[in-house]
Design an enzyme around this catalytic site. Structure first.
Site, PDB file in Angstrom:
ATOM      1  N   SER A 190       0.831  -1.197   0.000  1.00 53.57           N
ATOM      2  CA  SER A 190       0.000   0.000   0.000  1.00 53.57           C
ATOM      3  C   SER A 190       0.872   1.257   0.000  1.00 53.57           C
ATOM      4  CB  SER A 190      -0.956  -0.081   1.203  1.00 53.57           C
ATOM      5  OG  SER A 190      -1.913   0.921   1.155  1.00 53.57           O
ATOM      6  N   ASP A 225     -10.210  -3.499  -5.408  1.00 50.71           N
ATOM      7  CA  ASP A 225      -9.679  -2.768  -4.255  1.00 50.71           C
ATOM      8  C   ASP A 225     -10.506  -1.494  -4.066  1.00 50.71           C
ATOM      9  OD1 ASP A 225      -8.214  -1.135  -2.528  1.00 50.71           O
ATOM     10  OD2 ASP A 225      -6.286  -1.861  -3.266  1.00 50.71           O
ATOM     11  N   HIS A 243      -8.369  -4.677  -0.757  1.00 48.83           N
ATOM     12  CA  HIS A 243      -7.140  -3.982  -0.397  1.00 48.83           C
ATOM     13  C   HIS A 243      -6.348  -4.843   0.578  1.00 48.83           C
ATOM     14  CE1 HIS A 243      -4.562  -0.479  -0.216  1.00 48.83           C
ATOM     15  NE2 HIS A 243      -4.503  -0.630   1.091  1.00 48.83           N
TER      16      HIS A 243
END
Ligand SMILES: *[C@@H]1O[C@H](CO)[C@@H](O)[C@H](O)[C@H]1NC(C)=O
Ligand SMILES: *[C@@H]1O[C@H](CO)[C@@H](O)[C@H](O)[C@H]1NC(C)=O
Length: 431
Positions: free
Chosen positions: A213, A348, A379
């Site tokens: 991320s 996501d 995610h």
């Protein structure tokens, strides 16, 4: 569905008036329809969509990494919902999380800050016989004690990797700041200090760079920022990052896929983290943060408001626009020449699909980049499991080590004059 309706008819049908029965059936059908729609049960599983150039390395990777070409199959009942995968990751992280045993290191930074990272030794030899370290950058405000990191570290240790995990500045509970600054979206100073430490402490080690991320943004920016940052790096992997904060910013205020709600939740977590450090931020000298900024922080309901009132000031950016542009990896990522694997998921909820044109275009242009886009996974979810219960290891954990293993073998088999990453180890006897 037919059997369900049949059995309902058998048990209740005869006693109820026909109309009531019809309503019941309609209600059941509606509920089933909503479930099927929300859980996305009708969507098919498929192999990740790959974008790459036809090079010897990409051919080798596709041959040695069956996970890249096979379907990722999420848990049957809920795994096709990006929201449920993301919620499960956000709330629980992982199931049956192992607790790898590591050593915490603290590094003084030139501006008085104290970076910290955790070091975990390999639990066996790597299949190449080489000394290889994964240098891992977790997601926003996260550290090595988070469940998804512990799961990944434990798995990598077993594959023979030493792991170093950055604890984002200000992310560890109960560790005070020593300068009026926390991690930001793209600041690579602490990550760079950790990589530098590893290179000095283990002169024979080669590096695999991994970011999750926001960590994906940091590692890609780090690699591209300075040519020397790629020395001794075998490859880079980024999972579920957004590439451009300026472009992500607009999508983060939209309501489709409930992104505004996620934004609110992320902002709330970020707020708590900053508030826990508010006394250091206010008291330490040379702080750019004042009482007025903190009152803006308390009122914030989105990450952008927090970035504007607090985060951009840590590095003295005069506007949010400047902060987002300077700190996004999209400015630097095309300067990366080591093999780079970019992974995203189509469902996501945090990464809008329009952002995915960045890695796709990059992989079309750059021979060292492979972009893998899965249909499902949410995610940082990527849970696997037959029907209901997820397994401790996820598709993400396995695909990363499968790809990095393959690249390590590939690099080892290159003629030594081409193994630029190995230069500095050639003279050092390993042991
Ligand atoms: C850290 O990770 C968790 C998931 O493990 C996430 O929910 C959270 O928002 C992250 N960031 C902060 C600042 O806690
Ligand atoms: C790149 O890194 C080297 C070595 O760490 C350093 O001397 C140099 O100043 C850096 N260059 C830039 C542009 O930051």
């Amino acid at each position: 569905m037919a059997t369900l309706e049949d059995c309902e008819m058998d048990s209740f049908g005869p006693e109820l008036p026909a109309m009531f029965d019809g309503i019941r059936l309609a209600a059941v059908a509606t509920v089933l329809y909503v479930i099927v729609r929300c859980l996305n049960l009708k969507s098919f599983t498929s192999p990740p969509e790959l974008t790459y150039q036809d090079t010897p390395l990409s051919r080798y990777l596709l041959k040695c990494c069956p996970m890249l070409t096979k379907e990722y199959i999420p848990p049957l009942l809920w795994g096709k919902s990006g929201h449920l995968q993301t919620a499960l990751y956000g709330k629980m992280g992982r199931v049956n999380t192992p607790t790898p045993c590591g050593v915490r290191k603290f590094l003084p930074m030139p501006d008085g800050a104290t970076a910290s990272f955790d070091l975990f030794e390999a639990l066996g030899d790597h299949s190449t016989g080489d000394d290889i370290t994964m240098v891992i950058c977790p997601g926003i405000g996260n550290h090595s004690e988070k469940n998804y990191i512990r799961t990944f570290v434990d798995h990598s240790q077993r594959q023979g990797y030493r792991c170093a995990v950055l604890n984002h500045l200000g992310a560890l509970p109960n560790v005070e700041l020593t300068s009026p600054r926390m991690f930001t979206y793209g600041c690579t100073w602490e990550y760079g200090a950790m990589v530098g430490y590893m290179k000095r402490a283990f002169p024979q080690t080669l590096l695999v760079v991994v970011g999750f991320s926001l960590g994906g943004n940091i590692v890609c920016k780090f690699l591209g920022e300075n040519r020397s940052n790629q020395d001794r790096v075998l490859c880079g992997v980024s999972v579920c990052q957004g590439y451009s904060a300026s472009r992500a910013q607009e999508t983060f205020l939209q309501w489709d896929q409930c992104r505004r709600v996620y934004n609110f939740v992320l902002a709330d977590n970020m707020k708590k983290l900053i508030v826990s450090h508010s006394s250091s931020l206010l008291d330490l000298k040379s702080s750019n943060i004042g009482e007025a900024d903190l009152s803006l922080l308390y009122a914030a309901t989105s990450l952008m408001q927090i970035d504007d009132s607090i985060m951009r000031k840590f590095h003295g950016y005069s506007s949010l626009k400047e902060y987002y542009e300077k700190e996004s990896c999209v400015q630097y990522i095309h300067k990366v020449t080591v093999p780079l694997i970019l992974v995203n998921s189509l469902d996501d909820p945090l990464i809008h699909q329009s952002l995915l044109s960045i890695p796709r275009t990059l992989a079309e242009k750059m021979p060292n980049v492979i972009f893998a886009l899965t249909q499902h996974g949410g995610h940082l979810g990527f849970f696997e499991g037959a029907v209901l219960f997820p397994q401790p290891l996820t598709w993400m954990d396995k695909v990363i080590t499968e790809c990095t293993d393959a690249i390590c073998h590939w690099e080892k088999n290159q003629p030594s004059c081409r193994r630029s990453t190995h230069q500095s180890t050639e003279v050092t006897p390993s042991g």
